[in-house]
Design a protein around this motif. Structure first.
Motif, short mmCIF file in Angstrom:
data_model
loop_
_atom_site.label_atom_id
_atom_site.label_comp_id
_atom_site.label_asym_id
_atom_site.label_seq_id
_atom_site.Cartn_x
_atom_site.Cartn_y
_atom_site.Cartn_z
N GLU A 195 38.67 -21.16 65.85
CA GLU A 195 38.26 -22.09 66.58
C GLU A 195 36.44 -21.99 66.84
O GLU A 195 35.84 -23.16 66.92
CB GLU A 195 38.86 -22.07 67.95
CG GLU A 195 40.25 -22.51 67.99
CD GLU A 195 40.87 -22.04 69.31
OE1 GLU A 195 42.10 -22.36 69.36
OE2 GLU A 195 40.20 -21.83 70.34
N LYS A 221 37.93 -32.61 70.84
CA LYS A 221 38.34 -32.01 71.76
C LYS A 221 39.99 -32.16 71.54
O LYS A 221 40.73 -31.16 71.64
CB LYS A 221 38.16 -32.67 73.24
CG LYS A 221 36.85 -32.54 73.95
CD LYS A 221 36.79 -33.00 75.21
CE LYS A 221 35.13 -32.69 75.54
NZ LYS A 221 35.22 -32.40 77.20
N GLU A 222 40.32 -32.99 70.82
CA GLU A 222 41.84 -33.34 70.53
C GLU A 222 42.06 -32.21 69.54
O GLU A 222 43.40 -31.63 69.31
CB GLU A 222 42.03 -34.75 69.83
CG GLU A 222 42.05 -35.79 71.12
CD GLU A 222 40.73 -36.37 71.21
OE1 GLU A 222 39.87 -35.89 70.50
OE2 GLU A 222 40.53 -36.93 72.21
N GLU A 223 41.38 -32.03 68.72
CA GLU A 223 41.39 -31.11 67.36
C GLU A 223 41.62 -29.44 67.95
O GLU A 223 42.28 -28.86 67.70
CB GLU A 223 40.30 -31.04 66.38
CG GLU A 223 40.43 -32.23 65.45
CD GLU A 223 39.13 -32.33 64.74
OE1 GLU A 223 38.38 -32.01 64.88
OE2 GLU A 223 39.42 -33.24 63.71
N GLN A 224 40.54 -29.23 69.04
CA GLN A 224 40.56 -27.97 69.63
C GLN A 224 41.78 -27.61 70.65
O GLN A 224 42.45 -26.73 70.39
CB GLN A 224 39.30 -27.77 70.47
CG GLN A 224 37.88 -27.80 69.85
CD GLN A 224 36.70 -28.00 70.81
OE1 GLN A 224 37.01 -28.18 72.04
NE2 GLN A 224 35.53 -27.51 70.22
N ALA A 225 42.21 -28.71 71.25
CA ALA A 225 43.46 -28.73 71.85
C ALA A 225 44.60 -28.33 70.94
O ALA A 225 45.58 -27.57 71.28
CB ALA A 225 43.63 -29.94 72.88
N GLU A 226 44.71 -29.19 69.83
CA GLU A 226 45.77 -29.14 68.97
C GLU A 226 45.62 -27.42 68.43
O GLU A 226 46.63 -26.68 68.28
CB GLU A 226 45.76 -29.88 67.90
CG GLU A 226 46.74 -29.87 66.87
CD GLU A 226 48.10 -30.26 67.16
OE1 GLU A 226 49.00 -29.87 66.59
OE2 GLU A 226 48.09 -30.92 68.24
N ALA A 227 44.48 -26.94 68.05
CA ALA A 227 44.44 -25.65 67.45
C ALA A 227 44.95 -24.64 68.77
O ALA A 227 45.78 -23.73 68.26
CB ALA A 227 42.94 -25.20 67.09
N ARG A 228 44.49 -24.83 69.81
CA ARG A 228 44.80 -23.86 70.83
C ARG A 228 46.52 -24.00 71.20
O ARG A 228 47.06 -22.99 71.37
CB ARG A 228 44.33 -24.19 72.36
CG ARG A 228 42.91 -23.82 72.24
CD ARG A 228 42.26 -23.73 73.59
NE ARG A 228 42.25 -25.33 74.30
CZ ARG A 228 41.39 -26.16 74.11
NH1 ARG A 228 40.21 -25.81 73.44
NH2 ARG A 228 41.39 -27.38 74.77
N ARG A 229 46.90 -25.08 70.97
CA ARG A 229 48.45 -25.30 71.24
C ARG A 229 49.31 -24.72 69.94
O ARG A 229 50.25 -23.84 70.46
CB ARG A 229 48.84 -26.64 71.09
CG ARG A 229 50.44 -27.14 71.42
CD ARG A 229 50.76 -28.51 71.24
NE ARG A 229 50.43 -29.03 69.75
CZ ARG A 229 51.36 -28.66 68.54
NH1 ARG A 229 52.72 -28.13 69.16
NH2 ARG A 229 51.11 -29.30 67.67
N LEU A 230 48.57 -24.75 68.66
CA LEU A 230 49.39 -24.09 67.52
C LEU A 230 49.13 -22.58 67.79
O LEU A 230 50.26 -21.74 67.43
CB LEU A 230 48.56 -24.50 66.10
CG LEU A 230 49.06 -25.97 65.76
CD1 LEU A 230 48.13 -26.32 64.54
CD2 LEU A 230 50.36 -26.19 65.65
N GLU A 269 51.82 -21.40 70.31
CA GLU A 269 53.20 -21.51 69.89
C GLU A 269 53.33 -20.40 68.73
O GLU A 269 54.45 -19.55 68.67
CB GLU A 269 53.55 -22.61 68.95
CG GLU A 269 53.61 -23.96 70.09
CD GLU A 269 53.75 -25.13 69.35
OE1 GLU A 269 53.70 -25.31 67.78
OE2 GLU A 269 54.05 -26.28 69.58
#
Length: 98
Positions: free
Chosen positions: A28, A50-59, A62
């Motif tokens: 990130e 911000k959406e890409e960062q949020a997706e990376a954090r979510r992944l 998980e």
């Protein structure tokens, strides 16, 4: 002690020593460089949204949850309740099932 059990302890101890900050968390911070069709390196045109960062954090969350679950299952698998157990086996089972 059985050789397979000794090897399992060795693997578990080495997994415990691996630092939690891995490449996934650093990905990130450092945006990837793009390669053009000519084979030249280019700077990224814009920073991740911000959406890409949020997706990376979510992944990443998980992935950590899956790793923790697999480690928990491995610890539970190591604890086998037997009619006669050593003090070390009893202590290990108590730690696993807390």
């Amino acid at each position: 002690m059985r050789p397979s059990l000794t090897f399992t302890f060795l693997v578990a101890a080495s997994l415990a020593l691996i630092p939690l900050t891995g490449r996934g968390q650093n990905a990130e911070d450092k945006p990837a460089e793009k390669i053009s069709s000519a084979g030249q390196m280019q700077e990224p045109s814009e920073s991740p949204t911000k959406e890409e960062q949020a997706e990376a954090r979510r992944l990443a969350r998980e992935k950590r949850a899956r790793e923790e679950e697999s480690l928990r299952l491995e610890r539970e698998r190591q604890c086998v309740i037997k009619p006669v157990m050593t003090d070390a086996e009893i202590t290990r089972c108590k730690e696993v099932w807390r």
